[in-house]
Design an enzyme around this catalytic site. Structure first.
Site, PDB file in Angstrom:
ATOM      1  N   HIS A 160       0.854  -1.202   0.000  1.00  0.00           N
ATOM      2  CA  HIS A 160       0.000   0.000   0.000  1.00  0.00           C
ATOM      3  C   HIS A 160       0.884   1.245   0.000  1.00  0.00           C
ATOM      4  O   HIS A 160       1.314   1.729   1.046  1.00  0.00           O
ATOM      5  CB  HIS A 160      -0.923  -0.001   1.220  1.00  0.00           C
ATOM      6  CG  HIS A 160      -2.044   0.982   1.123  1.00  0.00           C
ATOM      7  ND1 HIS A 160      -3.375   0.618   1.077  1.00  0.00           N
ATOM      8  CD2 HIS A 160      -2.045   2.337   1.058  1.00  0.00           C
ATOM      9  CE1 HIS A 160      -4.129   1.683   0.989  1.00  0.00           C
ATOM     10  NE2 HIS A 160      -3.339   2.755   0.976  1.00  0.00           N
TER      11      HIS A 160
ATOM     12  N   HIS B 269       1.161   4.997  -2.373  1.00  0.00           N
ATOM     13  CA  HIS B 269       0.566   5.821  -3.428  1.00  0.00           C
ATOM     14  C   HIS B 269       1.644   6.553  -4.210  1.00  0.00           C
ATOM     15  O   HIS B 269       2.489   7.232  -3.624  1.00  0.00           O
ATOM     16  CB  HIS B 269      -0.397   6.842  -2.820  1.00  0.00           C
ATOM     17  CG  HIS B 269      -1.667   6.251  -2.301  1.00  0.00           C
ATOM     18  ND1 HIS B 269      -2.823   6.201  -3.059  1.00  0.00           N
ATOM     19  CD2 HIS B 269      -1.972   5.686  -1.106  1.00  0.00           C
ATOM     20  CE1 HIS B 269      -3.792   5.637  -2.340  1.00  0.00           C
ATOM     21  NE2 HIS B 269      -3.292   5.308  -1.155  1.00  0.00           N
TER      22      HIS B 269
ATOM     23  N   ASP C 236       1.364   9.220  -6.073  1.00  0.00           N
ATOM     24  CA  ASP C 236       1.264  10.667  -5.887  1.00  0.00           C
ATOM     25  C   ASP C 236       1.495  11.079  -4.443  1.00  0.00           C
ATOM     26  O   ASP C 236       1.492  12.279  -4.128  1.00  0.00           O
ATOM     27  CB  ASP C 236      -0.088  11.194  -6.372  1.00  0.00           C
ATOM     28  CG  ASP C 236      -1.268  10.389  -5.865  1.00  0.00           C
ATOM     29  OD1 ASP C 236      -1.096   9.221  -5.478  1.00  0.00           O
ATOM     30  OD2 ASP C 236      -2.394  10.928  -5.870  1.00  0.00           O
TER      31      ASP C 236
ATOM     32  N   GLY D 174     -10.274   7.603  -2.417  1.00  0.00           N
ATOM     33  CA  GLY D 174     -11.119   8.773  -2.238  1.00  0.00           C
ATOM     34  C   GLY D 174     -12.040   8.618  -1.036  1.00  0.00           C
ATOM     35  O   GLY D 174     -11.879   7.700  -0.232  1.00  0.00           O
TER      36      GLY D 174
ATOM     37  N   HIS E 179      -9.920   0.497  -0.546  1.00  0.00           N
ATOM     38  CA  HIS E 179      -9.771   1.356   0.628  1.00  0.00           C
ATOM     39  C   HIS E 179     -11.048   1.251   1.465  1.00  0.00           C
ATOM     40  O   HIS E 179     -12.142   1.554   0.994  1.00  0.00           O
ATOM     41  CB  HIS E 179      -9.592   2.817   0.210  1.00  0.00           C
ATOM     42  CG  HIS E 179      -8.173   3.208  -0.081  1.00  0.00           C
ATOM     43  ND1 HIS E 179      -7.564   2.910  -1.278  1.00  0.00           N
ATOM     44  CD2 HIS E 179      -7.250   3.883   0.660  1.00  0.00           C
ATOM     45  CE1 HIS E 179      -6.324   3.389  -1.258  1.00  0.00           C
ATOM     46  NE2 HIS E 179      -6.104   3.983  -0.094  1.00  0.00           N
TER      47      HIS E 179
ATOM     48  N   GLU F 201     -10.788   3.078   7.008  1.00  0.00           N
ATOM     49  CA  GLU F 201      -9.800   4.097   7.355  1.00  0.00           C
ATOM     50  C   GLU F 201     -10.542   5.270   7.992  1.00  0.00           C
ATOM     51  O   GLU F 201     -10.506   5.474   9.201  1.00  0.00           O
ATOM     52  CB  GLU F 201      -9.026   4.563   6.116  1.00  0.00           C
ATOM     53  CG  GLU F 201      -7.998   5.641   6.422  1.00  0.00           C
ATOM     54  CD  GLU F 201      -7.368   6.239   5.164  1.00  0.00           C
ATOM     55  OE1 GLU F 201      -6.332   6.902   5.315  1.00  0.00           O
ATOM     56  OE2 GLU F 201      -7.914   6.072   4.055  1.00  0.00           O
TER      57      GLU F 201
ATOM     58  N   ASP G 122       1.751   3.976   2.910  1.00  0.00           N
ATOM     59  CA  ASP G 122       0.662   4.820   2.419  1.00  0.00           C
ATOM     60  C   ASP G 122       1.220   5.944   1.555  1.00  0.00           C
ATOM     61  O   ASP G 122       1.240   5.841   0.339  1.00  0.00           O
ATOM     62  CB  ASP G 122      -0.197   5.352   3.568  1.00  0.00           C
ATOM     63  CG  ASP G 122      -1.561   5.825   3.109  1.00  0.00           C
ATOM     64  OD1 ASP G 122      -1.982   5.485   1.978  1.00  0.00           O
ATOM     65  OD2 ASP G 122      -2.247   6.522   3.873  1.00  0.00           O
TER      66      ASP G 122
END
Length: 364
Positions: free
Chosen positions: A19, A21, A23, A181, A208, A211, A296
């Site tokens: 996991h 990202h 970006d 998102g 996701h 969370e 993350d």
């Protein structure tokens, strides 16, 4: 006796990341250079150190909303194929330098289409960048395998398109689908046609869930999207009582071996838990949940795979067996073929941990 678990010793261990990202892991210096090339003038700082500090401080607000706002700047510099290629290449190199041997890095390619870039071109630039970075890392003696997860944004309506891209590019480095998102208000079965497309193609998916939202979100990810893994999933701890008794959904997640892609530092930063000591990563692992430890967003959280494992180990008293267990658990849950998983386990992960133990006996 094995060497003590320190940042330095864990840095030498082979690590697996599920996991992370794209970006959320851009180098601050790269953001500055790409912003200059693209004419993007809204960055909050003009030098790399100050920019990196701004991202970390903004992410450390205790608010998931503010945490997510930081992505406006990284996404802004990912609107051209050259930028995507560079960031993906550097991602692979950075992970390799940190001792990661296998990683699944996720990105929502629709986020790179605001300036007119075709979504397919975004995917191809990212995959080409990963391949270039992995090739360079291998030459330098730090081999890594980086694959891609394609995210659809929950609040948008491009799920079918992204699911189709997962199937189209799965022989080129894409290994699965994700929903990212806002969890609240956008259930993971909002576009059942996308889930059906993945089902028909036998495509992997991680969702996701658990969370920002609670166990209802986890249940919906499992039942509505048929998630194989849970992105975060940490709120399953809401169904674990003080004496370790599990609620119905928690028993299901544990007994079915649904993998939790935990990212403890991120969870603390977004306000899910007040501190790493109070994060349930250790409790869930000891109760038999399929726990993995992840970054993350390396930029926003100021972490690496090494630092995250080192911090969790220090706070929760983990030993080498614990670190190796979560590493092997992550590899077993990777969305690549069984032959590749088996080879990484036998040829890289287990020998890597064995070498660390042997070196520690020799005092190395």
């Amino acid at each position: 006796m094995p060497a003590p678990l320190t940042h330095e010793s864990i840095a030498r261990a082979p690590k697996v990341l599920l996991h992370d990202h794209l970006d959320g892991g851009v180098r601050p210096s790269t953001i500055l250079e790409l912003a200059d090339e693209a004419g993007y003038r809204d960055l909050p700082a003009s030098d790399a150190d100050a920019l990196g500090r701004w991202f970390r401080e903004s992410a450390d607000s205790g608010s998931l909303v503010r945490y997510l706002e930081t992505f406006a700047h990284t996404v802004a510099v990912l609107q051209r194929p050259e930028g995507l290629h560079r960031v993906a290449r550097e991602c692979a190199l950075d992970l390799a330098a940190d001792g990661v041997v296998y990683a699944e890095v996720r990105y929502a390619p629709e986020l790179s289409t605001a300036g007119g870039l075709a979504i397919e071109a975004a995917v191809e630039a990212m995959l080409d960048g990963f391949a270039a970075g992995c090739a360079e890392a291998a030459v330098s003696g730090t081999p890594v395998r980086v694959t891609a997860l394609l995210c659809a944004m929950r609040q948008a309506d491009r799920w079918d398109e992204v699911a189709g891209l997962v199937v189209r590019y799965r022989d080129a480095g894409v290994v699965g689908f994700d929903l990212a998102g806002p969890e609240i208000g956008f259930p993971p079965d909002r576009h059942p046609s996308a889930i059906a497309l993945l089902d028909d193609a036998g495509a992997h998916r991680t969702i996701h869930a658990g969370e920002a939202a609670g166990t209802d979100s986890i249940r919906a990810a499992l039942d509505g999207a048929r998630a194989e893994r849970l992105g975060h999933g940490v709120r399953i701890a809401d169904e674990v009582s003080a004496d370790g008794t599990l609620g119905e959904l928690a028993r299901r997640v544990r007994d079915e071996g649904v993998v939790l892609e935990l990212a403890p530092s991120s969870n603390v930063q977004t306000g899910a838990y007040p501190s790493l000591a109070e994060h349930p990563v250790d409790r869930l692992r000891r109760l038999g949940f399929a726990v993995t430890v992840n970054t993350d967003n390396r930029l926003m959280s100021g972490v690496s795979a090494t630092s995250e494992l080192a911090d969790v180990a220090a706070v929760h008293g983990w030993g080498w067996d614990d670190v190796q267990t979560v590493t092997e658990r992550a590899l077993a849950a990777a969305f690549v073929g069984e032959a590749e998983r088996a080879a990484l386990l036998a040829d890289v992960v287990r020998p890597g941990f064995a070498a660390l133990r042997e070196a520690s006996v020799r005092g190395g």
